[in-house]
Scaffold this motif. Sequence first.
Motif, short mmCIF file in Angstrom:
data_model
loop_
_atom_site.label_atom_id
_atom_site.label_comp_id
_atom_site.label_asym_id
_atom_site.label_seq_id
_atom_site.Cartn_x
_atom_site.Cartn_y
_atom_site.Cartn_z
N LEU A 192 6.00 6.32 0.68
CA LEU A 192 5.34 5.02 0.49
C LEU A 192 5.18 4.26 1.79
O LEU A 192 4.18 3.57 2.00
N LYS A 193 6.15 4.39 2.68
CA LYS A 193 6.10 3.66 3.95
C LYS A 193 5.04 4.23 4.90
O LYS A 193 4.27 3.49 5.49
N TYR A 194 5.05 5.55 5.04
CA TYR A 194 4.15 6.17 6.02
C TYR A 194 2.87 6.73 5.40
O TYR A 194 2.02 7.24 6.10
N ILE A 211 10.98 9.31 -1.41
CA ILE A 211 9.84 8.63 -2.03
C ILE A 211 9.49 7.38 -1.22
O ILE A 211 8.31 7.09 -0.97
N GLY A 212 10.50 6.66 -0.79
CA GLY A 212 10.27 5.47 0.04
C GLY A 212 9.59 5.79 1.36
O GLY A 212 8.74 5.04 1.83
N GLU A 216 9.27 -1.57 2.04
CA GLU A 216 10.39 -2.27 1.39
C GLU A 216 11.43 -1.33 0.81
O GLU A 216 12.64 -1.56 0.93
N MET A 217 10.99 -0.25 0.15
CA MET A 217 11.93 0.65 -0.51
C MET A 217 12.86 1.32 0.50
O MET A 217 14.06 1.46 0.25
N VAL A 218 12.31 1.72 1.64
CA VAL A 218 13.13 2.35 2.67
C VAL A 218 14.16 1.38 3.20
O VAL A 218 15.32 1.73 3.43
N GLY A 219 13.75 0.13 3.37
CA GLY A 219 14.67 -0.89 3.87
C GLY A 219 15.84 -1.15 2.94
O GLY A 219 16.92 -1.54 3.38
#
Length: 110
Positions: free
Chosen positions: A28-30, A24-25, A37-40
């Motif tokens: 949201l990132k790409y 999901i992150g 932020e969520m991926v980080g």
Amino acid sequence: MEGAVTRYRILAMLVGTLLVLLTIGMVLKYGPTDMPEMVGIVSPIHGFFYMVYLAGAYDLWRRTGWPLNRMVHIVLGGIVPLMTFFVERRIVRDARALQATRERPAEAGI
């Protein structure tokens, strides 16, 4: 062996949930939102628990005596989103069945 199965189950559920959050992150990132932020936050946590998952999976694999291709299947379960839940269900079922067959001859001798 039941302790190894329980540890594997908990780790598989945790890694699978983190992998879904990571997916999901990534969307949201790409995606159109550009929110990295969520991926980080989730990716290092998933990475750490994936290493612990590998140790738990190795422990279960070693105790069961399954062939190497089964271990590869378990390892891929922590990498492919949603696959973890299906792999966990099958591995736990097979491990418990193996445990039951190993205990039956011991009970017959009592």
